[in-house]
Enzyme design. Sequence first.
Site, PDB file in Angstrom:
ATOM      1  N   ASP A  12       0.782   0.736  -8.791  1.00 36.57           N
ATOM      2  CA  ASP A  12       1.648   0.223  -7.742  1.00 36.57           C
ATOM      3  C   ASP A  12       0.735  -0.002  -6.527  1.00 36.57           C
ATOM      4  OD1 ASP A  12       4.033  -0.231  -6.163  1.00 36.57           O
ATOM      5  OD2 ASP A  12       3.730   1.776  -5.342  1.00 36.57           O
ATOM      6  N   ASP A  14       2.000  -0.539  -2.670  1.00 39.18           N
ATOM      7  CA  ASP A  14       2.474   0.063  -1.414  1.00 39.18           C
ATOM      8  C   ASP A  14       2.583   1.578  -1.555  1.00 39.18           C
ATOM      9  OD1 ASP A  14       2.866  -2.386   0.009  1.00 39.18           O
ATOM     10  OD2 ASP A  14       4.724  -2.721  -1.067  1.00 39.18           O
ATOM     11  N   GLY A  49       9.608   1.153  -3.511  1.00 34.45           N
ATOM     12  CA  GLY A  49       9.604   0.546  -4.835  1.00 34.45           C
ATOM     13  C   GLY A  49      10.792  -0.372  -5.086  1.00 34.45           C
ATOM     14  N   ARG A  52      13.183  -6.329  -1.874  1.00 38.46           N
ATOM     15  CA  ARG A  52      13.536  -6.616  -0.474  1.00 38.46           C
ATOM     16  C   ARG A  52      15.050  -6.659  -0.251  1.00 38.46           C
ATOM     17  NH1 ARG A  52      10.752 -11.909   1.551  1.00 38.46           N
ATOM     18  NH2 ARG A  52       9.012 -10.827   0.562  1.00 38.46           N
ATOM     19  N   SER A 121       6.186  -6.347  -4.613  1.00 39.98           N
ATOM     20  CA  SER A 121       6.095  -6.996  -3.298  1.00 39.98           C
ATOM     21  C   SER A 121       5.500  -8.391  -3.398  1.00 39.98           C
ATOM     22  CB  SER A 121       5.230  -6.168  -2.354  1.00 39.98           C
ATOM     23  OG  SER A 121       4.963  -6.923  -1.189  1.00 39.98           O
ATOM     24  N   ASN A 123       4.229  -9.754  -1.013  1.00 40.18           N
ATOM     25  CA  ASN A 123       3.083  -9.723  -0.096  1.00 40.18           C
ATOM     26  C   ASN A 123       1.861  -9.039  -0.708  1.00 40.18           C
ATOM     27  OD1 ASN A 123       4.338 -10.858   2.423  1.00 40.18           O
ATOM     28  ND2 ASN A 123       5.743  -9.153   2.080  1.00 40.18           N
ATOM     29  N   ASP A 175       4.090   5.910  -6.259  1.00 37.79           N
ATOM     30  CA  ASP A 175       4.456   6.830  -5.169  1.00 37.79           C
ATOM     31  C   ASP A 175       5.976   6.882  -4.983  1.00 37.79           C
ATOM     32  OD1 ASP A 175       4.709   4.202  -4.067  1.00 37.79           O
ATOM     33  OD2 ASP A 175       4.813   5.126  -2.086  1.00 37.79           O
TER      34      ASP A 175
HETATM   35  C1  BG6 Z   1       7.539  -2.492  -2.874  1.00 35.76           C
HETATM   36  C2  BG6 Z   1       7.834  -1.577  -1.718  1.00 35.76           C
HETATM   37  O1  BG6 Z   1       6.205  -2.352  -3.246  1.00 35.76           O
HETATM   38  O2  BG6 Z   1       7.787  -3.833  -2.524  1.00 35.76           O
HETATM   39  C3  BG6 Z   1       9.242  -1.808  -1.196  1.00 35.76           C
HETATM   40  O3  BG6 Z   1       7.690  -0.223  -2.121  1.00 35.76           O
HETATM   41  C4  BG6 Z   1       9.433  -3.295  -0.879  1.00 35.76           C
HETATM   42  O4  BG6 Z   1       9.447  -1.002  -0.074  1.00 35.76           O
HETATM   43  C5  BG6 Z   1       9.131  -4.130  -2.107  1.00 35.76           C
HETATM   44  O5  BG6 Z   1      10.771  -3.540  -0.466  1.00 35.76           O
HETATM   45  C6  BG6 Z   1       9.278  -5.627  -1.869  1.00 35.76           C
HETATM   46  O6  BG6 Z   1       8.287  -6.048  -0.991  1.00 35.76           O
HETATM   47  P1  BG6 Z   1       8.250  -7.400  -0.174  1.00 35.76           P
HETATM   48  O7  BG6 Z   1       6.908  -7.303   0.549  1.00 35.76           O
HETATM   49  O8  BG6 Z   1       8.250  -8.523  -1.168  1.00 35.76           O
HETATM   50  O9  BG6 Z   1       9.411  -7.430   0.726  1.00 35.76           O
HETATM   51 MG    MG Z   2       4.989   2.167  -3.777  1.00 40.16          MG
END
Ligand code: BG6
Ligand code: MG
Length: 223
Positions: A12, A14, A49, A52, A121, A123, A175
């Site tokens: 993972d 984040d 985890g 969004r 994510s 991002n 995590d």
């Molecule tokens: C996960 C995070 O990795 O990604 C979450 O733990 C987050 O908190 C999710 O909401 C989605 O991420 P993003 O950056 O696409 O909004």
């Molecule tokens: Mg995480």
Amino acid sequence: MEKNKLKAVIFDLDGVITDSAKYHYLAWKALADELGIDFDEAYNEKLKGVSRMESLELILANGNACDKYTDEEKFSMAEKKNDNYKELIKQITPADVLPGIMDFLNELKAAGIKIALASVSKNAPFILKQLELEDYFNYVADAAKVPNAKPFPDIFLAGMEAFSLTPEVCIGVEDARTGVEAIHRAGMKAVGVGTPSEMEEADLLVTTGELKLELVKKAFNME
Ligand code: BG6
Ligand code: MG
């Protein structure tokens, strides 16, 4: 019984590779404050985890406000949070890789063990770039192409399938409670590096600084 050979570690991002979880928290907190909804770090554990839009629903639920907004309004709230988050993560540099992660990645690479990223994510690629870690990852799952977010196993299975492997020779590192569940549903052993109270289901609980290839192999009776 013959030992399984460890062939891939699926991470993972984040909260595992870097502490971007804190920026997710800050960006959601700003939105919750604006909406007048209570939101603190303890409640934030539930969002780790989680995708969004599901995260937004959890925050709104905390203020009994799920039905108060249209889908369109919810999308623009999530977009606002994401714009804020994207600003915050611009400050991430290679110095923000969590302790022990570089050494562990180097150990894996030297041992010829495949390395994958299983972050939901959108991002994640940007963060890997900021951390200058792109070259370490043999495969980065595309969050946009994975049908079901964690706790479904899809994203960990995508990592495994990219290397044409089976779950017994892969492990996942997480995590978040929901992430540990996703790893287990994929049939893999889970290393937990999160808040201990959230990591009850992990098969091995360590800090990132304690992550060592020998320790992991020993814990899971692998070679
Ligand atoms: C996960 C995070 O990795 O990604 C979450 O733990 C987050 O908190 C999710 O909401 C989605 O991420 P993003 O950056 O696409 O909004
Ligand atoms: Mg995480």
